[in-house]
Design a protein around this motif. Structure first.
Motif, PDB file in Angstrom:
ATOM      1  N   VAL A   1       0.832  -1.223   0.000  1.00  0.00           N
ATOM      2  CA  VAL A   1       0.000   0.000   0.000  1.00  0.00           C
ATOM      3  C   VAL A   1       0.861   1.266   0.000  1.00  0.00           C
ATOM      4  O   VAL A   1       0.441   2.300  -0.519  1.00  0.00           O
ATOM      5  N   ASN A   2       2.068   1.164   0.534  1.00  0.00           N
ATOM      6  CA  ASN A   2       2.934   2.347   0.535  1.00  0.00           C
ATOM      7  C   ASN A   2       3.673   2.550  -0.771  1.00  0.00           C
ATOM      8  O   ASN A   2       3.925   3.666  -1.194  1.00  0.00           O
ATOM      9  N   GLU A   3       4.065   1.442  -1.407  1.00  0.00           N
ATOM     10  CA  GLU A   3       4.964   1.567  -2.554  1.00  0.00           C
ATOM     11  C   GLU A   3       4.274   1.453  -3.911  1.00  0.00           C
ATOM     12  O   GLU A   3       4.840   1.861  -4.915  1.00  0.00           O
ATOM     13  N   VAL A   4       3.096   0.858  -3.935  1.00  0.00           N
ATOM     14  CA  VAL A   4       2.462   0.646  -5.252  1.00  0.00           C
ATOM     15  C   VAL A   4       1.306   1.624  -5.438  1.00  0.00           C
ATOM     16  O   VAL A   4       0.277   1.530  -4.771  1.00  0.00           O
ATOM     17  N   ASP A   5       1.508   2.543  -6.350  1.00  0.00           N
ATOM     18  CA  ASP A   5       0.453   3.530  -6.632  1.00  0.00           C
ATOM     19  C   ASP A   5      -0.797   2.830  -7.129  1.00  0.00           C
ATOM     20  O   ASP A   5      -0.710   1.922  -7.958  1.00  0.00           O
ATOM     21  N   GLY A   6      -1.932   3.292  -6.651  1.00  0.00           N
ATOM     22  CA  GLY A   6      -3.187   2.747  -7.160  1.00  0.00           C
ATOM     23  C   GLY A   6      -3.738   1.590  -6.337  1.00  0.00           C
ATOM     24  O   GLY A   6      -4.822   1.092  -6.614  1.00  0.00           O
ATOM     25  N   VAL A   7      -2.979   1.134  -5.316  1.00  0.00           N
ATOM     26  CA  VAL A   7      -3.467   0.037  -4.476  1.00  0.00           C
ATOM     27  C   VAL A   7      -3.601   0.547  -3.042  1.00  0.00           C
ATOM     28  O   VAL A   7      -2.677   1.148  -2.504  1.00  0.00           O
ATOM     29  N   ASN A   8      -4.753   0.326  -2.436  1.00  0.00           N
ATOM     30  CA  ASN A   8      -4.906   0.794  -1.048  1.00  0.00           C
ATOM     31  C   ASN A   8      -5.408  -0.304  -0.099  1.00  0.00           C
ATOM     32  O   ASN A   8      -5.781  -0.037   1.034  1.00  0.00           O
ATOM     33  N   ARG A   9      -5.447  -1.535  -0.577  1.00  0.00           N
ATOM     34  CA  ARG A   9      -5.931  -2.612   0.302  1.00  0.00           C
ATOM     35  C   ARG A   9      -5.314  -3.937  -0.121  1.00  0.00           C
ATOM     36  O   ARG A   9      -5.149  -4.209  -1.311  1.00  0.00           O
ATOM     37  N   VAL A  10      -4.967  -4.750   0.887  1.00  0.00           N
ATOM     38  CA  VAL A  10      -4.383  -6.063   0.605  1.00  0.00           C
ATOM     39  C   VAL A  10      -5.158  -7.117   1.384  1.00  0.00           C
ATOM     40  O   VAL A  10      -5.396  -6.954   2.582  1.00  0.00           O
ATOM     41  N   VAL A  11      -5.558  -8.177   0.699  1.00  0.00           N
ATOM     42  CA  VAL A  11      -6.243  -9.278   1.392  1.00  0.00           C
ATOM     43  C   VAL A  11      -5.465 -10.570   1.153  1.00  0.00           C
ATOM     44  O   VAL A  11      -4.723 -10.678   0.172  1.00  0.00           O
ATOM     45  N   TYR A  12      -5.639 -11.539   2.075  1.00  0.00           N
ATOM     46  CA  TYR A  12      -4.930 -12.809   1.931  1.00  0.00           C
ATOM     47  C   TYR A  12      -5.940 -13.913   1.640  1.00  0.00           C
ATOM     48  O   TYR A  12      -6.944 -14.048   2.347  1.00  0.00           O
ATOM     49  N   ASP A  13      -5.670 -14.681   0.598  1.00  0.00           N
ATOM     50  CA  ASP A  13      -6.592 -15.733   0.150  1.00  0.00           C
ATOM     51  C   ASP A  13      -6.392 -16.989   1.010  1.00  0.00           C
ATOM     52  O   ASP A  13      -5.310 -17.580   1.022  1.00  0.00           O
ATOM     53  N   ILE A  14      -7.439 -17.378   1.739  1.00  0.00           N
ATOM     54  CA  ILE A  14      -7.313 -18.554   2.616  1.00  0.00           C
ATOM     55  C   ILE A  14      -8.212 -19.699   2.139  1.00  0.00           C
ATOM     56  O   ILE A  14      -8.819 -20.409   2.928  1.00  0.00           O
ATOM     57  N   THR A  15      -8.237 -19.890   0.817  1.00  0.00           N
ATOM     58  CA  THR A  15      -9.051 -20.969   0.249  1.00  0.00           C
ATOM     59  C   THR A  15      -8.153 -22.124  -0.182  1.00  0.00           C
ATOM     60  O   THR A  15      -7.217 -21.916  -0.949  1.00  0.00           O
ATOM     61  N   PRO A  16      -8.424 -23.348   0.305  1.00  0.00           N
ATOM     62  CA  PRO A  16      -7.658 -24.486  -0.218  1.00  0.00           C
ATOM     63  C   PRO A  16      -8.161 -24.885  -1.601  1.00  0.00           C
ATOM     64  O   PRO A  16      -9.210 -24.410  -2.046  1.00  0.00           O
ATOM     65  N   LYS A  17      -7.403 -25.742  -2.274  1.00  0.00           N
ATOM     66  CA  LYS A  17      -7.851 -26.317  -3.549  1.00  0.00           C
ATOM     67  C   LYS A  17      -8.042 -27.802  -3.350  1.00  0.00           C
ATOM     68  O   LYS A  17      -7.066 -28.456  -2.981  1.00  0.00           O
ATOM     69  N   PRO A  18      -9.145 -28.436  -3.647  1.00  0.00           N
ATOM     70  CA  PRO A  18     -10.414 -27.776  -3.876  1.00  0.00           C
ATOM     71  C   PRO A  18     -10.942 -27.167  -2.576  1.00  0.00           C
ATOM     72  O   PRO A  18     -10.419 -27.519  -1.535  1.00  0.00           O
ATOM     73  N   PRO A  19     -11.907 -26.317  -2.624  1.00  0.00           N
ATOM     74  CA  PRO A  19     -12.758 -25.947  -3.759  1.00  0.00           C
ATOM     75  C   PRO A  19     -12.189 -24.805  -4.600  1.00  0.00           C
ATOM     76  O   PRO A  19     -12.630 -24.599  -5.727  1.00  0.00           O
ATOM     77  N   GLY A  20     -11.239 -24.042  -4.081  1.00  0.00           N
ATOM     78  CA  GLY A  20     -10.691 -22.964  -4.915  1.00  0.00           C
ATOM     79  C   GLY A  20      -9.692 -23.554  -5.891  1.00  0.00           C
ATOM     80  O   GLY A  20      -9.258 -24.695  -5.733  1.00  0.00           O
ATOM     81  N   THR A  21      -9.304 -22.815  -6.915  1.00  0.00           N
ATOM     82  CA  THR A  21      -8.147 -23.213  -7.719  1.00  0.00           C
ATOM     83  C   THR A  21      -6.988 -22.341  -7.246  1.00  0.00           C
ATOM     84  O   THR A  21      -7.184 -21.413  -6.464  1.00  0.00           O
TER      85      THR A  21
END
Ligand code: XMP
Length: 558
Positions: free
Chosen positions: A534-554
């Motif tokens: 969020v500090n270094e990349v212009d245009g991004v103000n939020r970061v989320v972490y994906d906690i989905t296993p595969k399956p069901p996510g890919t």
């Protein structure tokens, strides 16, 4: 091939996959039999080394057995249970391993070991279903167990057995079976018991036949590697000649014989397979090789430069660097459907590669990074299928380009490719790079792909990679990367309201990409990644972490 319900497109490393779609036959390519023969690899490593054969009965661990045997510097061939004896013709087979599998031996139609297994006169190790088969086919009796044994267990070995040489009496092992041996065949004796199985291991020392109810090949059997080593080296007497050094020498000789003074072209993707394949061909025939690197503009930060630096400057290869980013971006304009993205990228790649390869006059061979699992997969669709696949790959080439295939990695698993890459002196970052999808960042920019969005993603992705590497976790993860979502969210920075993209971080652990779990990355690491993005990349103000296993996510988001 389907992956998570999607068409799997790998236009770069498996570069001709897309061309299979309009494959033509040999007749239309106009190859004579003599030309065809010349186009096959000259030396077959399977006949140049002593080997162990794994006969597959469908366990999810079968291929792992073969990889473990290879780690013991012994060539290992992987065959389906119904493979005819001709499949091992000319090979110096020193032992056979019967894998596990989902069936019960007493069921009608259950797969049996072919006769040649018992006729070859070499030691045989049966694992799980393989052990039950051994009991069943050699005159013992197998019945449903009262309880299914699944997961960690202990076995206590009884008596002296070369299989357990150097190991303690009590061993932690991984069980996964529902059947049990009621009566062992004549000539066998029990060699270990567990709480639930009086015969957890059986042995016929005279014939060198051993049956294990547990899985020595998995990490949950901590001393399993030593058990396999005892079988391969002590019982089968295999010599351990399957080493990176030998492989490189033999493959280089084989490529020279196959190629003669012909010219070879090779598509480089930046991935490990095509890099190692090209490096082997280059070692064999030097300047007769020309590499084509199609830069699709969808690579990660610094990757294109690294390919050029490594191959052109360090290895002094003939490298054609085609910057086709504009063409790819144009093909992706206004496309939001992930499948359409894949198809457009695949088609564009084929067009660019064909255009560039036509400029290389008198090209006679095409080098591809086909790996052993691809060969196994096509072979299991019926005998002779390996050849069919090969021809299909070539078949999509324009008929006037009669190219033979050079596939120096077709005997290797991915981990072996990495070891060969290291032995050839390729840079560590290239050799140990996480898998990267052929369609590149286009399937990690959700929605429409634009140059600006790609730049945002590249900057965020570089931070993820740097921080994961700094934390010393890179090699533990199967993949880790950033995804640029198509959602903008409200934030506050200093005294100002912001409205920017949300970036998702994906990090997974896996043995192969069929299943995966989200990595339990340390919170401090996630905090650092989020802060920096969020500090270094212009245009991004939020970061989320994906906690989905595969399956069901890919693993990938698109
Ligand atoms: P998924 O997302 O299906 O991915 O869990 C499994 C593995 O395949 C990679 N992947 C691809 N690789 N072309 C490729 O060459 C593709 O179209 C493609 N889609 C997914 C993904 O990165 C993961 O390693």
């Amino acid at each position: 091939m389907l992956s998570g319900g999607r068409q799997f497109v790998d236009p770069s490393s498996q570069l001709l996959v897309a061309w299979r779609m309009d494959a033509v036959t040999d007749e239309t390519r106009g190859l004579t039999k003599a030309e065809e023969a010349q186009q096959q690899a000259a030396i077959d490593p399977a006949t140049a080394h002593q080997s162990i054969v794994v006969v597959d009965f469908g366990s999810q661990f079968s291929m792992l057995i073969a990889r473990r045997v290879r780690e013991l510097s012994t060539y290992c061939e992987f065959l389906p249970y119904d493979a005819p004896r001709e499949r091992i013709a000319g090979q110096d087979v020193r032992g056979i391993i019967l894998s596990g599998g989902p069936n019960s031996v007493y069921e009608e139609g259950a797969p049996m070991a072919p006769d040649w297994v018992w006729e070859l006169g070499v030691p045989v190790l049966g694992i799980c279903y393989g052990m039950q088969l051994m009991a069943h086919q050699l005159g013992g009796k197998v019945a449903p167990g009262r309880e299914r044994e699944y997961g960690p267990a202990s076995v206590v070995t009884t008596g002296e057995s070369p299989l357990f040489h150097g190991l303690p009496e009590k061993l932690d092992v991984w069980m996964s079976h529902g059947d049990r041996i009621e009566r062992i065949p004549d000539g066998f004796e029990p060699a270990a018991r567990s709480a639930n199985s009086p015969v957890a291991v059986m042995a016929n020392r005279e014939r060198g036949y051993y049956g294990l109810q547990f899985h020595p090949e998995v990490a949950h059997t901590p001393r399993g590697k030593e058990i396999l080593s005892n079988f391969v080296h002590k019982i089968c007497g295999a010599d351990g000649s399957w080493t990176p050094g030998n492989f490189i020498d033999e493959t280089v000789a084989s490529i020279r014989e196959q190629v003669g003074d012909g010219r070879v072209i090779c598509g480089l993707s930046g991935g490990v397979d095509s890099a190692v394949a090209a490096a082997l061909v280059h070692r064999a025939v030097g300047d007769q090789l020309t590499c084509i690197f199609v830069d699709n503009g969808l690579l990660r930060a610094g990757e294109a430069e690294e390919v050029v630096e490594t191959f052109r400057r360090n290895m002094q290869m003939n490298l054609v660097h085609v910057d086709a980013s504009d063409q790819f971006l144009a093909a992706l304009a206004e496309v939001t459907n992930p499948e359409t993205k894949r198809v457009r990228i695949g088609n564009t790649f084929v067009r660019v590669f064909e255009r560039e390869s036509r400029k290389i006059e008198d090209a006679r061979f095409l080098c591809q990074g086909t790996l052993y699992p691809d060969v196994i997969e096509s072979a299991s669709h019926g005998s002779g299928a390996v050849k069919i696949k090969t021809h299909h790959n070539v078949g999509g080439l324009p008929p006037d380009m009669k190219l033979g295939l050079v596939e120096p990695l077709r005997y290797l698993f991915k981990d072996e490719v990495r070891r060969i890459g290291e032995a050839l002196g390729l840079p560590e970052e290239m050799v140990w790079r996480h898998p990267f999808p052929g369609p590149g960042l286009a399937i990690r920019v959700l929605g429409e792909v634009t140059y600006e969005k790609l730049e945002i993603l590249r900057a965020a992705d570089r931070i993820v990679m740097d921080e994961v590497k700094n934390a010393g976790l890179y090699r533990e993860l199967w993949q880790s990367f950033a995804v640029l979502t198509d959602s903008k969210t409200v934030g506050v920075m200093g005294d100002f309201r912001t409205y920017g993209y949300a970036v998702a971080i994906r990090a997974v652990v896996a043995d192969d990409a069929m299943t995966a779990d989200w990595a339990r990355l340390p919170h401090e690491l996630l905090a650092r990644i989020s802060n920096r993005i969020v500090n270094e990349v212009d245009g991004v103000n939020r970061v989320v972490y994906d906690i989905t296993p595969k399956p069901p996510g890919t693993i990938e988001w698109e």
